[in-house]
Enzyme design. Structure first.
Site, PDB file in Angstrom:
ATOM      1  N   CYS A 123       0.864  -1.188   0.000  1.00 54.17           N
ATOM      2  CA  CYS A 123       0.000   0.000   0.000  1.00 54.17           C
ATOM      3  C   CYS A 123       0.894   1.230   0.000  1.00 54.17           C
ATOM      4  O   CYS A 123       2.099   1.115  -0.255  1.00 54.17           O
ATOM      5  CB  CYS A 123      -0.985  -0.016   1.162  1.00 54.17           C
ATOM      6  SG  CYS A 123      -0.242   0.088   2.803  1.00 54.17           S
ATOM      7  N   ARG A 176      -3.267  -0.501   5.576  1.00 52.99           N
ATOM      8  CA  ARG A 176      -3.864  -1.600   4.810  1.00 52.99           C
ATOM      9  C   ARG A 176      -2.941  -2.805   4.619  1.00 52.99           C
ATOM     10  O   ARG A 176      -3.348  -3.939   4.899  1.00 52.99           O
ATOM     11  CB  ARG A 176      -4.329  -1.088   3.433  1.00 52.99           C
ATOM     12  CG  ARG A 176      -5.480  -0.121   3.523  1.00 52.99           C
ATOM     13  CD  ARG A 176      -5.679   0.626   2.209  1.00 52.99           C
ATOM     14  NE  ARG A 176      -4.543   1.499   1.911  1.00 52.99           N
ATOM     15  CZ  ARG A 176      -4.396   2.206   0.816  1.00 52.99           C
ATOM     16  NH1 ARG A 176      -5.306   2.105  -0.129  1.00 52.99           N
ATOM     17  NH2 ARG A 176      -3.350   2.983   0.637  1.00 52.99           N
TER      18      ARG A 176
HETATM   19  P1  4NP Z   1      -1.784   2.968   4.125  1.00 53.22           P
HETATM   20  O1  4NP Z   1      -2.297   4.401   4.669  1.00 53.22           O
HETATM   21  O2  4NP Z   1      -1.281   3.193   2.711  1.00 53.22           O
HETATM   22  O3  4NP Z   1      -2.987   2.081   4.155  1.00 53.22           O
HETATM   23  O4  4NP Z   1      -0.688   2.517   5.071  1.00 53.22           O
HETATM   24  C1  4NP Z   1      -1.426   5.511   4.682  1.00 53.22           C
HETATM   25  C2  4NP Z   1      -0.648   5.750   5.792  1.00 53.22           C
HETATM   26  C3  4NP Z   1       0.232   6.814   5.824  1.00 53.22           C
HETATM   27  C4  4NP Z   1       0.342   7.650   4.712  1.00 53.22           C
HETATM   28  C5  4NP Z   1      -0.436   7.395   3.594  1.00 53.22           C
HETATM   29  C6  4NP Z   1      -1.313   6.337   3.568  1.00 53.22           C
HETATM   30  N1  4NP Z   1       1.245   8.752   4.740  1.00 53.22           N
HETATM   31  O5  4NP Z   1       1.274   9.516   3.753  1.00 53.22           O
HETATM   32  O6  4NP Z   1       1.992   8.928   5.707  1.00 53.22           O
END
Ligand code: 4NP
Length: 155
Positions: free
Chosen positions: A7, A13
């Site tokens: 992800c 996720r």
């Molecule tokens: P993930 O969610 O892709 O499901 O882990 C996110 C967590 C952090 C960030 C972006 C998406 N971020 O930009 O820090």
């Protein structure tokens, strides 16, 4: 076989996907390795988001020991299947790919259930516990299907 969950942040996720698939693999005595990673370095080396940890815990899965890491080119050599959560991840992985063979390993996680639909697992980051639970349910359903495909050798 080795499976990689991808992800953007690798704190919401894909850590849930790693934990869910890991548990199902153990329950079914399947000799398959699973890992997860992301593309955003902001949370490098951190544990998953507290709401991701809590959501998994609500379903009897401990993902608190996981550490954020970035996708690297060698992942194409190490893993047999690379599942992404959304089109942004797909583009990021494609940018790192070296050839068509690399990209043949890559698919949207939800395509396991809805082939070629390219549906997303919506990002719950900065969302509510309901958003995390919704992502968990989508991931859980897809991972159940991955288990069946491994068992029937159709993955
Ligand atoms: P993930 O969610 O892709 O499901 O882990 C996110 C967590 C952090 C960030 C972006 C998406 N971020 O930009 O820090």
């Amino acid at each position: 076989m080795k499976i990689l969950m991808v992800c953007l942040g690798n704190i919401c996720r894909s850590p849930i996907a790693e934990g869910v698939l890991q548990k199902k693999l153990e329950e079914n005595n399947l000799d398959v390795q699973v890992d997860s990673c992301g593309f955003e370095s902001y949370h490098l080396g951190e544990h998953p988001h507290s709401m991701a940890i809590q959501t998994a815990k609500n379903h009897g899965i401990d993902i608190s020991g996981q550490r954020q890491r970035l996708f690297k080119e060698e992942d194409f050599d190490i893993f047999d299947k690379i599942y992404v959560m959304d089109s942004g991840n797909y583009r990021d992985v494609k940018k790192k790919s070296r050839n068509e063979e690399d990209m043949q390993k890559v698919d949207y996680l939800r395509n396991v259930i809805h082939p070629n639909s390219n549906k997303h697992v919506p990002d719950p980051w900065s969302g509510t516990m309901e958003d995390y639970e919704y992502a968990f349910q989508l991931i859980d359903e897809a991972c159940e299907s991955i288990i069946k495909r491994i068992q029937y050798k159709t993955l």
